[in-house]
Design an enzyme around this catalytic site. Structure first.
Site, PDB file in Angstrom:
ATOM      1  N   THR A  12      41.791  54.486  30.576  1.00 39.93           N
ATOM      2  CA  THR A  12      41.770  55.901  30.936  1.00 39.93           C
ATOM      3  C   THR A  12      41.754  56.753  29.663  1.00 39.93           C
ATOM      4  OG1 THR A  12      44.169  55.696  31.153  1.00 39.93           O
ATOM      5  CG2 THR A  12      42.929  55.784  33.201  1.00 39.93           C
ATOM      6  N   LEU A  13      41.260  57.973  29.799  1.00 39.72           N
ATOM      7  CA  LEU A  13      41.175  58.879  28.653  1.00 39.72           C
ATOM      8  C   LEU A  13      42.549  59.496  28.356  1.00 39.72           C
ATOM      9  CD1 LEU A  13      37.827  60.596  29.732  1.00 39.72           C
ATOM     10  CD2 LEU A  13      38.111  58.930  27.877  1.00 39.72           C
ATOM     11  N   LYS A  40      57.866  62.741  29.116  1.00 37.06           N
ATOM     12  CA  LYS A  40      58.400  63.990  29.675  1.00 37.06           C
ATOM     13  C   LYS A  40      58.641  63.853  31.171  1.00 37.06           C
ATOM     14  CE  LYS A  40      58.466  64.606  26.022  1.00 37.06           C
ATOM     15  NZ  LYS A  40      57.962  63.923  24.816  1.00 37.06           N
ATOM     16  N   GLY A  93      66.473  53.429  15.268  1.00 37.88           N
ATOM     17  CA  GLY A  93      65.783  54.622  14.780  1.00 37.88           C
ATOM     18  C   GLY A  93      66.269  55.860  15.523  1.00 37.88           C
ATOM     19  N   VAL A 123      62.607  60.972  16.952  1.00 39.51           N
ATOM     20  CA  VAL A 123      62.274  61.659  18.200  1.00 39.51           C
ATOM     21  C   VAL A 123      62.224  60.694  19.384  1.00 39.51           C
ATOM     22  CG1 VAL A 123      60.731  63.371  19.170  1.00 39.51           C
ATOM     23  CG2 VAL A 123      60.794  63.052  16.727  1.00 39.51           C
ATOM     24  N   VAL A 128      68.894  47.251  10.835  1.00 32.06           N
ATOM     25  CA  VAL A 128      68.811  46.043  11.651  1.00 32.06           C
ATOM     26  C   VAL A 128      68.003  45.035  10.848  1.00 32.06           C
ATOM     27  CG1 VAL A 128      67.922  45.079  13.806  1.00 32.06           C
ATOM     28  CG2 VAL A 128      68.931  47.361  13.790  1.00 32.06           C
ATOM     29  N   HIS A 161      65.738  90.857  29.013  1.00 29.86           N
ATOM     30  CA  HIS A 161      67.125  90.458  29.282  1.00 29.86           C
ATOM     31  C   HIS A 161      67.260  90.054  30.746  1.00 29.86           C
ATOM     32  CE1 HIS A 161      71.488  90.458  29.164  1.00 29.86           C
ATOM     33  NE2 HIS A 161      71.469  91.168  30.297  1.00 29.86           N
TER      34      HIS A 161
HETATM   35  P1  FAD Z   1      46.094  59.032  20.049  1.00 25.46           P
HETATM   36  O1  FAD Z   1      46.646  59.856  21.125  1.00 25.46           O
HETATM   37  O2  FAD Z   1      46.885  57.888  19.551  1.00 25.46           O
HETATM   38  O3  FAD Z   1      44.703  58.517  20.587  1.00 25.46           O
HETATM   39  C1  FAD Z   1      43.898  57.668  19.860  1.00 25.46           C
HETATM   40  C2  FAD Z   1      42.985  56.930  20.803  1.00 25.46           C
HETATM   41  O4  FAD Z   1      42.053  56.225  19.994  1.00 25.46           O
HETATM   42  C3  FAD Z   1      43.678  55.877  21.654  1.00 25.46           C
HETATM   43  O5  FAD Z   1      43.393  56.086  23.015  1.00 25.46           O
HETATM   44  C4  FAD Z   1      43.089  54.552  21.199  1.00 25.46           C
HETATM   45  O6  FAD Z   1      42.871  53.650  22.270  1.00 25.46           O
HETATM   46  C5  FAD Z   1      41.762  54.987  20.612  1.00 25.46           C
HETATM   47  N1  FAD Z   1      41.234  54.092  19.592  1.00 25.46           N
HETATM   48  C6  FAD Z   1      41.892  53.502  18.562  1.00 25.46           C
HETATM   49  N2  FAD Z   1      41.024  52.764  17.830  1.00 25.46           N
HETATM   50  C7  FAD Z   1      39.823  52.907  18.415  1.00 25.46           C
HETATM   51  C8  FAD Z   1      38.531  52.409  18.136  1.00 25.46           C
HETATM   52  N3  FAD Z   1      38.295  51.606  17.097  1.00 25.46           N
HETATM   53  N4  FAD Z   1      37.518  52.745  18.959  1.00 25.46           N
HETATM   54  C9  FAD Z   1      37.726  53.559  20.034  1.00 25.46           C
HETATM   55  N5  FAD Z   1      38.911  54.075  20.328  1.00 25.46           N
HETATM   56  C10 FAD Z   1      39.938  53.753  19.529  1.00 25.46           C
HETATM   57  N6  FAD Z   1      53.606  64.434  20.495  1.00 25.46           N
HETATM   58  C11 FAD Z   1      53.875  65.697  20.870  1.00 25.46           C
HETATM   59  O7  FAD Z   1      53.314  66.629  20.301  1.00 25.46           O
HETATM   60  N7  FAD Z   1      54.740  65.960  21.887  1.00 25.46           N
HETATM   61  C12 FAD Z   1      55.373  64.981  22.549  1.00 25.46           C
HETATM   62  O8  FAD Z   1      56.144  65.257  23.460  1.00 25.46           O
HETATM   63  C13 FAD Z   1      55.137  63.643  22.163  1.00 25.46           C
HETATM   64  N8  FAD Z   1      55.751  62.635  22.796  1.00 25.46           N
HETATM   65  C14 FAD Z   1      55.475  61.341  22.433  1.00 25.46           C
HETATM   66  C15 FAD Z   1      56.139  60.325  23.091  1.00 25.46           C
HETATM   67  C16 FAD Z   1      55.884  59.007  22.765  1.00 25.46           C
HETATM   68  C17 FAD Z   1      56.614  57.909  23.489  1.00 25.46           C
HETATM   69  C18 FAD Z   1      54.918  58.714  21.760  1.00 25.46           C
HETATM   70  C19 FAD Z   1      54.595  57.294  21.427  1.00 25.46           C
HETATM   71  C20 FAD Z   1      54.263  59.720  21.098  1.00 25.46           C
HETATM   72  C21 FAD Z   1      54.538  61.057  21.416  1.00 25.46           C
HETATM   73  N9  FAD Z   1      53.935  62.120  20.759  1.00 25.46           N
HETATM   74  C22 FAD Z   1      54.217  63.408  21.118  1.00 25.46           C
HETATM   75  C23 FAD Z   1      52.959  61.897  19.684  1.00 25.46           C
HETATM   76  C24 FAD Z   1      51.527  62.066  20.241  1.00 25.46           C
HETATM   77  O9  FAD Z   1      51.348  61.147  21.295  1.00 25.46           O
HETATM   78  C25 FAD Z   1      50.513  61.815  19.144  1.00 25.46           C
HETATM   79  O10 FAD Z   1      50.786  62.646  18.035  1.00 25.46           O
HETATM   80  C26 FAD Z   1      49.105  62.119  19.648  1.00 25.46           C
HETATM   81  O11 FAD Z   1      48.803  61.318  20.757  1.00 25.46           O
HETATM   82  C27 FAD Z   1      48.090  61.880  18.551  1.00 25.46           C
HETATM   83  O12 FAD Z   1      46.816  62.140  19.038  1.00 25.46           O
HETATM   84  P2  FAD Z   1      45.526  61.420  18.444  1.00 25.46           P
HETATM   85  O13 FAD Z   1      44.386  61.972  19.219  1.00 25.46           O
HETATM   86  O14 FAD Z   1      45.516  61.531  16.993  1.00 25.46           O
HETATM   87  O15 FAD Z   1      45.711  59.868  18.760  1.00 25.46           O
HETATM   88  P1  NAD Z   2      60.463  59.015  13.675  1.00 27.93           P
HETATM   89  O1  NAD Z   2      59.818  59.005  12.377  1.00 27.93           O
HETATM   90  O2  NAD Z   2      60.663  60.305  14.396  1.00 27.93           O
HETATM   91  O3  NAD Z   2      61.923  58.342  13.582  1.00 27.93           O
HETATM   92  C1  NAD Z   2      62.101  57.068  13.118  1.00 27.93           C
HETATM   93  C2  NAD Z   2      63.538  56.921  12.681  1.00 27.93           C
HETATM   94  O4  NAD Z   2      63.778  55.558  12.411  1.00 27.93           O
HETATM   95  C3  NAD Z   2      63.877  57.699  11.426  1.00 27.93           C
HETATM   96  O5  NAD Z   2      65.060  58.428  11.645  1.00 27.93           O
HETATM   97  C4  NAD Z   2      64.051  56.614  10.369  1.00 27.93           C
HETATM   98  O6  NAD Z   2      64.964  56.966   9.374  1.00 27.93           O
HETATM   99  C5  NAD Z   2      64.546  55.471  11.219  1.00 27.93           C
HETATM  100  N1  NAD Z   2      64.315  54.138  10.677  1.00 27.93           N
HETATM  101  C6  NAD Z   2      63.232  53.691  10.003  1.00 27.93           C
HETATM  102  N2  NAD Z   2      63.376  52.388   9.716  1.00 27.93           N
HETATM  103  C7  NAD Z   2      64.573  52.006  10.234  1.00 27.93           C
HETATM  104  C8  NAD Z   2      65.279  50.781  10.281  1.00 27.93           C
HETATM  105  N3  NAD Z   2      64.773  49.679   9.755  1.00 27.93           N
HETATM  106  N4  NAD Z   2      66.479  50.743  10.897  1.00 27.93           N
HETATM  107  C9  NAD Z   2      67.002  51.869  11.456  1.00 27.93           C
HETATM  108  N5  NAD Z   2      66.367  53.048  11.442  1.00 27.93           N
HETATM  109  C10 NAD Z   2      65.162  53.120  10.855  1.00 27.93           C
HETATM  110  O7  NAD Z   2      59.615  57.978  14.565  1.00 27.93           O
HETATM  111  P2  NAD Z   2      59.587  57.723  16.118  1.00 27.93           P
HETATM  112  O8  NAD Z   2      60.795  58.267  16.785  1.00 27.93           O
HETATM  113  O9  NAD Z   2      59.235  56.293  16.275  1.00 27.93           O
HETATM  114  O10 NAD Z   2      58.358  58.599  16.569  1.00 27.93           O
HETATM  115  C11 NAD Z   2      57.058  58.351  15.996  1.00 27.93           C
HETATM  116  C12 NAD Z   2      56.235  59.592  15.969  1.00 27.93           C
HETATM  117  O11 NAD Z   2      55.894  60.021  17.277  1.00 27.93           O
HETATM  118  C13 NAD Z   2      56.951  60.720  15.281  1.00 27.93           C
HETATM  119  O12 NAD Z   2      56.231  61.052  14.122  1.00 27.93           O
HETATM  120  C14 NAD Z   2      56.928  61.855  16.230  1.00 27.93           C
HETATM  121  O13 NAD Z   2      56.437  63.011  15.634  1.00 27.93           O
HETATM  122  C15 NAD Z   2      56.017  61.419  17.360  1.00 27.93           C
HETATM  123  N6  NAD Z   2      56.691  61.789  18.609  1.00 27.93           N
HETATM  124  C16 NAD Z   2      56.843  63.116  18.882  1.00 27.93           C
HETATM  125  C17 NAD Z   2      57.533  63.500  19.990  1.00 27.93           C
HETATM  126  C18 NAD Z   2      57.710  64.950  20.268  1.00 27.93           C
HETATM  127  O14 NAD Z   2      56.981  65.752  19.700  1.00 27.93           O
HETATM  128  N7  NAD Z   2      58.618  65.347  21.140  1.00 27.93           N
HETATM  129  C19 NAD Z   2      58.085  62.565  20.852  1.00 27.93           C
HETATM  130  C20 NAD Z   2      57.944  61.228  20.520  1.00 27.93           C
HETATM  131  C21 NAD Z   2      57.224  60.864  19.402  1.00 27.93           C
END
Ligand code: FAD
Ligand code: NAD
Length: 465
Positions: free
Chosen positions: A39-40, A53, A180, A183, A237, A444
Site C-alpha cells: 500500500t502507498l 496515533k 531508548g 519519541v 543494553v 478564551h
Molecule cells: P518513508 O515514509 O519511510 O517512505 C519511504 C518509502 O520508500 C517506503 O514505503 C519504502 O517501502 C519505500 N522504498 C524504500 N526503498 C525503496 C526502493 N528501492 N524502491 C522503491 N521504494 C522504496 N513523523 C511525524 O512527523 N509524526 C509522527 O507522529 C510520527 N510517528 C512515527 C511513528 C513511528 C512508529 C515511526 C516509525 C515513525 C514516525 N514518524 C513520525 C516518522 C515518519 O514516519 C517519517 O519521518 C516519514 O515517514 C518519512 O517520510 P519519507 O517519505 O522520507 O519516508
Molecule cells: P530517537 O532518536 O527519537 O530516540 C532514540 C533514543 O534511544 C535516544 O534517546 C538515544 O539516546 C537512545 N539510545 C540510542 N542507543 C541506545 C542504546 N544502545 N541503549 C539505550 N538507549 C539508546 O529515535 P526513535 O524513538 O527510535 O525514533 C526514530 C525517529 O522517528 C525519530 O527521529 C523521530 O523523529 C521519528 N518519530 C517521530 C515521531 C513524532 O514525530 N511524534 C514519532 C515516532 C518517531
C-alpha cells in the site's frame, strides 16, 4: 521527452515521495512513483505516524476511564479492554488513509510502479524487471529501524520487537522494556502502560528526549515517572536472550561498570532510525552517501548528480513526516522551474504522549550559545482551560533574542501542545517578536492563551501567575 518514460520518477511513496509525485503531476509533469509496499503512504501511513496515533488516541480514552480522570468529571466507568477491536480501528485508519493516496494518485494521473527501484544509470532505474528512464529522479526511500547489536528483533514472536511489532501486540505485556527514551519509546511505551503494562525505559543518555529543550526533558521525565514509567537513565543494553516466552536483557551503566539483568515479556528496540539506501545501487548513478548513510543535497534538494534529487528521512535533518512532505513539495516545484523552499529552522516536532510535548526553533541552550536571550515561561496550571479540564501539568516557554525580541524558539508541554505549536511556527515564519504574540488576541478559554502569557512573561508581565 521522447527518450524518457517520465519527467519525474519518485522512488518511495512515503509522505515525502507521494506528496512530491502529486505536486509534480499538479505542475503538469508526467510522473510515476515506485514503491514495493503493498500500500502507498510509506512508513508514516503504514507503520508509523498513523497507526501509532490510532493506538495512542484509543489508549488515552481507556486510560482516562481507568485512572480516575473520567470519575473526576462525574463519569463512573470501569473500562474493559477489547484489544482486537482497538487493533481493528488502527487497521481501519491505515486502510482508509493509504487507500486515499491511491485515489489521489489516480486523480492526479501519477503512475504507481509496484516494486523496489534500483538505479541502472544516472537517469534510469529498474523496477520489477522493467527499466524506466526519467528526466528527473527523486529519491524518497525513507528510513528503517536502527538495529541494536545483540538484541535481535523478531516481530512474529512478539518478544523482542521494533515499532512495527509494538503496534501489533496481541496481548498487553505484564512487563515491557523500552530501549531508548526517544519519541517512539515514549509514545509506544505510553500506549502499553495505559493498557496495563509495567513499562521500564532504558536510556543511554542522562535524560530522555535528546534534542529537546532541557526544561522540557526534565519535566517530561517527571510527568512520565508520575504516570508509572520507570526510567533507567545512563544505562545501556548490551545483550538479550529469549528464554521461553520472556527476554532477559543485560544492562550496564553507560560509563561502564557492573552488569545487571532485567526480565521482560516484551522488549521494544527504539534507538533511532537510519536512512534506506541499500538496494538502490547508488553507485550506478554516481552517487554516494555521507558518514551517516544519508544522501546529501543542496538547499533545493538536488544531489551532486544533475537530475537526481533527494528528500525526507533519507537526507539530513529531523526524521519527520511534515518535513518530508514540505521537502517533497519544494523539490517538485524546483524541478518545474519554480522556487521551492523549506525553512529548516522552523520545523515543529511533537511527541504525542499525554500530555503532548512540542517544540519549534532553538532550545534555550542552543539560543544562549548564539547570544543573549530573554525567556518567558507560563505554567499550564495557570491556564483556565487546562485547569478546568483537569490538565495541570506542563508549561509554555518562549525564547526571544534579548536585543530584537524576535522569537527564537517555543517549547510546550500541554494536553494539546501539538496543536498549540502551529501558532508558534507561523509566528516564527513571519519573524514575530514575543511582543507580537503577547498583543495578539487569543480566544478564551483556550490552552493557546498560555502561549500569549508566556510571550507576556518574556518582558515580565503575565497576568494569571
Ligand atoms: P518513508 O515514509 O519511510 O517512505 C519511504 C518509502 O520508500 C517506503 O514505503 C519504502 O517501502 C519505500 N522504498 C524504500 N526503498 C525503496 C526502493 N528501492 N524502491 C522503491 N521504494 C522504496 N513523523 C511525524 O512527523 N509524526 C509522527 O507522529 C510520527 N510517528 C512515527 C511513528 C513511528 C512508529 C515511526 C516509525 C515513525 C514516525 N514518524 C513520525 C516518522 C515518519 O514516519 C517519517 O519521518 C516519514 O515517514 C518519512 O517520510 P519519507 O517519505 O522520507 O519516508
Ligand atoms: P530517537 O532518536 O527519537 O530516540 C532514540 C533514543 O534511544 C535516544 O534517546 C538515544 O539516546 C537512545 N539510545 C540510542 N542507543 C541506545 C542504546 N544502545 N541503549 C539505550 N538507549 C539508546 O529515535 P526513535 O524513538 O527510535 O525514533 C526514530 C525517529 O522517528 C525519530 O527521529 C523521530 O523523529 C521519528 N518519530 C517521530 C515521531 C513524532 O514525530 N511524534 C514519532 C515516532 C518517531
Amino acid at each position: 521527452m521522447a527518450d524518457y518514460d517520465y519527467d519525474v520518477l519518485v522512488i518511495g511513496a512515503g509522505p515525502g515521495g507521494y506528496v512530491a509525485a502529486i505536486r509534480a503531476a499538479q505542475l503538469g509533469l508526467k510522473t510515476a512513483c515506485a514503491d514495493g509496499r503493498a500500500t502507498l503512504g510509506g512508513t508514516c501511513l503504514n507503520v508509523g505516524c498513523i497507526p501509532s496515533k490510532a493506538m495512542l488516541h484509543a489508549s488515552e480514552y481507556y486510560d482516562a476511564a481507568a485512572n480516575g480522570m473520567m470519575a473526576k468529571m462525574g463519569i463512573d466507568v470501569t473500562p474493559k479492554l477489547n484489544l482486537p477491536a482497538m487493533h481493528a480501528q488502527r487497521i481501519d485508519a491505515v486502510k482508509g488513509l493509504t487507500g486515499g493516496i491511491e485515489f489521489l494518485f489516480k486523480k492526479n494521473k501519477v503512475d504507481w510502479l509496484k516494486g523496489y527501484a534500483a538505479f541502472t544509470g544516472k537517469d534510469s532505474v529498474e523496477i520489477a524487471g522493467k527499466t524506466y528512464r526519467a528526466k528527473n529522479i527523486i529519491i524518497a526511500t525513507g528510513s528503517s529501524v536502527t538495529p541494536l547489536p545483540g538484541v535481535n528483533v523478531d516481530n512474529d514472536k512478539q518478544i523482542i520487537v521494533d515499532s512495527t511489532g509494538a503496534l501489533e501486540l496481541a496481548k498487553v505485556p505484564d512487563h515491557m522494556v523500552v530501549i531508548g527514551g526517544g519519541v517512539i519509546g515514549l509514545e509506544l511505551g505510553s500506549v502499553w502502560r495505559r493498557l496495563g503494562a509495567k513499562v521500564t525505559c532504558v536510556e543511554f543518555l542522562d535524560q530522555i528526549l535528546p534534542g529537546m529543550d532541557a526544561d522540557i526533558r526534565k519535566d517530561a521525565n517527571r510527568i512520565f515517572k508520575k504516570q508509572g514509567i520507570e526510567f533507567k537513565l545512563k544505562t545501556k543494553v548490551t545483550g538479550a536472550a529469549v528464554k521461553g516466552k520472556k527476554a532477559v536483557l543485560t544492562l550496564e551503566p553507560a560509563a561502564g561498570g557492573d552488569a545487571e539483568t532485567l526480565e521482560a515479556d516484551v522488549v521494544l528496540v527504539s534507538i533511532g532510525r537510519r536512512p534506506n539506501t541499500d538496494g538502490l545501487a547508488l553507485d550506478k548513478a554516481g552517487l554516494a552517501v555521507n558518514a551517516r548513510g544519508q544522501i546529501e543535497t543542496d538547499h533545493d534538494f538536488s544531489t551532486q548528480v544533475p537530475g537526481i534529487w533527494a528528500i525526507g528521512d533519507v537526507i539530513p535533518g529531523p526524521m519527520l513526516a511534515h518535513k518530508a512532505e514540505d521537502e517533497g513539495i519544494a523539490c517538485a516545484e524546483n524541478i518545474a522551474g519554480q522556487t521551492g523552499i523549506v525553512n529548516h529552522d522552523v520545523i515543529p516536532s511533537v511527541v504525542y504522549t499525554w500530555p503532548e510535548i512540542a517544540g519549534v526553533g532553538l532550545t534555550e541552550e542552543q539560543a544562549r550559545e548564539k547570544g543573549e536571550v530573554k525567556v518567558g515561561k507560563f505554567p499550564m496550571a495557570g491556564n483556565s482551560r487546562a485547569k478546568t479540564n483537569h490538565e495541570p501539568d506542563g508549561f509554555v516557554k518562549i525564547i526571544a533574542d534579548a536585543k530584537t525580541d524576535r522569537v527564537l524558539g517555543v517549547w510546550c508541554i500541554a494536553s494539546v501542545a501539538g496543536t498549540m505549536i502551529a501558532e508558534a511556527a507561523i509566528a516564527m515564519e513571519f519573524g514575530a517578536t514575543s511582543e507580537d504574540i503577547a498583543y495578539t488576541c487569543h480566544a478564551h478559554p483556550t490552552h493557546s492563551e498560555a502561549v500569549k502569557e508566556a510571550a507576556m512573561a518574556v518582558t515580565g508581565k503575565p497576568i494569571h501567575v
